[in-house]
Design a protein around this motif. Structure first.
Motif, PDB file in Angstrom:
ATOM      1  N   PRO A 105      42.379  45.608  35.648  1.00  0.00           N
ATOM      2  CA  PRO A 105      42.192  44.671  34.865  1.00  0.00           C
ATOM      3  C   PRO A 105      41.812  45.541  33.594  1.00  0.00           C
ATOM      4  N   ALA A 263      38.019  33.999  38.684  1.00  0.00           N
ATOM      5  CA  ALA A 263      38.870  34.949  37.957  1.00  0.00           C
ATOM      6  C   ALA A 263      39.356  34.312  36.544  1.00  0.00           C
ATOM      7  N   TYR A 268      41.082  37.548  34.105  1.00  0.00           N
ATOM      8  CA  TYR A 268      41.460  38.594  34.913  1.00  0.00           C
ATOM      9  C   TYR A 268      42.791  38.783  35.032  1.00  0.00           C
ATOM     10  N   THR A 291      36.491  44.939  40.646  1.00  0.00           N
ATOM     11  CA  THR A 291      37.402  45.052  39.719  1.00  0.00           C
ATOM     12  C   THR A 291      38.635  46.072  40.279  1.00  0.00           C
TER      13      THR A 291
END
Length: 448
Positions: A105, A263, A268, A291
């Motif tokens: 991410p 998310a 995300y 993450t």
């Protein structure tokens, strides 16, 4: 498509990433410390670069040296694996500044979710259930005690930027709070260089259930079912399985939908894990979001048939997800055991040293992820995990029988391991009946 990936990690996860890249025709660069000169990942990669002495701070945590290795070798992407710099937003940002694709991410999302207090607020805004707790960061025990009185005892004290069970303490009563808070905060400062804390209500006898999510840059987010990670010691997982026997299709839909909402609320992209605490009555609460790829990702791969590392690479290359939510199907049951070089009889003391003889199991429905080999010297500088043994069966009962058989084949001489301890868990009535919660190992250790 990404052409060359530098793997900013070591051990079995580095080997796992190398194999996934090789199947996709992607070149790989391994980095290794002086202690890992003979490590398997350094031998399997297309190129290997020594990045410093054995201590992690001088090698696997040294951003300058890792980035220099990426630039010198012409790597256009970095995969951080898990641990080390995998959840370090500064490193992710530095990669982007060097025009190197970060396989994970964005740094901004990592910042938002890495701070547990901010992550809780994000989840609440998205309608995801959270454990009752503090809404603002806590910096001193007096403020924390006032919040604990409001929440109600018993409580958990946690580091806002923590992970891996560090910076966490329980306080059953007001009288225990000051000492517990100060101990947790001291550990947080030592481990994460940050003493920001938060306090939440202690959930009694829950299961630790996490949902694997995948998201692409086109706004598509899916979940790939759940993993039961309740078999853990000191917040470190030992055995994971998928699916969770305590979850039916209705509850799975509710929890999976909450994970997807979480998310999406965080904007995300790539692989991530939403962790929940599940109460015996079916209520569940958001705990945190990891993450990165998880140690236990193979059990999800086996029940879904998806290669999560390759999916990460595709998403990081700007491609959409390869499946939709409607195409995700869970098939059979998978279990993973973490084989560590440690001595359970001596409070799980790590046992580095040379493996003088090694035999690992195989056969139908058996997978081993490891970087160890016969003659390998386990360094004393890193975690003690030697291998992940993963099995798959049509049912949970079949998977347990297969795992027992596989553990019975394991031979690792020269160092102590936890293989016998894992085998004992698989014969415990509470585990076999599917009733184990996060306090199970503590109860088992007391009995043994």
């Amino acid at each position: 498509m990404i052409r060359k990936v530098l793997i900013a990690n070591r051990g079995e996860i580095a080997v796992r990433i190398i194999r996934a890249c090789r199947e996709m025709g992607i070149l790989t660069v391994a980095v290794y410390s002086e202690a890992d000169r003979e490590a398997l990942h350094a031998q399997l990669a297309d190129e290997a670069v020594c990045i410093g002495p054995a201590p992690s701070k001088d090698s696997y945590l040294n951003m300058e040296r890792i980035l220099s290795a990426a630039l010198v070798t012409g790597a256009d992407a970095v995969h951080p694996g898990f641990g080390f710099l995998s959840e370090n937003s500064t490193f992710a940002r530095r990669c982007q500044e060097c025009h190197i694709t970060w396989i994970g991410p964005s740094p901004e999302v990592m910042d938002r979710l890495g701070n547990k207090s901010e992550a809780r607020n994000t989840m609440q805004a998205a309608g995801v259930p959270v454990i009752p707790g503090t809404k603002e960061p806590v910096f001193d025990w007096e403020t924390g005690l006032s919040e604990a009185d409001r929440i109600g005892f018993p409580v958990m004290i946690k580091a806002a930027l923590g992970g891996g069970g560090k910076g966490m303490r329980m306080a059953e009563t007001r009288g225990e709070f000051q000492s517990a808070f100060q101990t947790a905060q001291k550990e947080a400062k030592s481990s994460f260089a940050d003493g920001t804390m938060y306090v939440e209500r202690l959930i009694r006898h829950p299961r630790h259930v996490e949902f694997q999510i995948m998201a692409d840059s086109f706004g598509n987010v899916i979940h790939l079912g759940e993993r039961d990670c309740s078999i853990q010691r000191n917040h470190q997982k030992m055995i994971e399985e998928s699916p969770c026997v305590a979850i039916d299709d209705t509850l799975r839909e509710r929890m999976g939908s909450a994970a997807v909402r979480a998310a999406k609320a965080a904007h995300y992209v790539n692989a991530g894990t939403i962790e929940f605490l599940l109460e015996p009555d079916g209520n569940f609460y958001f705990m945190e979001m990891n993450t990165r790829i998880q140690v236990e990702h193979p059990v999800t791969e086996w029940v879904t048939g998806m290669d999560l590392i390759q999916e990460q690479l595709r998403v990081a290359s700007g491609m959409p997800l390869s499946v939709t939510q409607g195409e995700v199907r869970l098939s059979g049951h998978a279990i993973e055991c973490r084989i560590n070089a440690e001595n359970p009889a001596k409070n799980f003391r790590p046992c580095p040293g040379k493996i003088t003889e090694m035999h690992l199991p195989g056969g139908f429905g058996v997978r081993v992820d490891t970087a160890a080999y016969d003659g390998y010297v386990i360094p004393a500088f890193y975690d003690s995990m030697l291998a992940k043994l993963i099995v798959h069966g049509r049912t949970r009962e079949e998977a347990i029988a297969r795992m027992r058989s596989a553990l019975g084949e394991v031979v690792i001489e020269g160092v102590d391991t936890n293989v016998d301890y894992l085998y004992s868990i698989l014969n415990e009535e509470e585990y076999l009946a599917g009733r184990a919660d996060i306090e199970f190992v503590e109860r088992l250790t007391e009995r043994l």
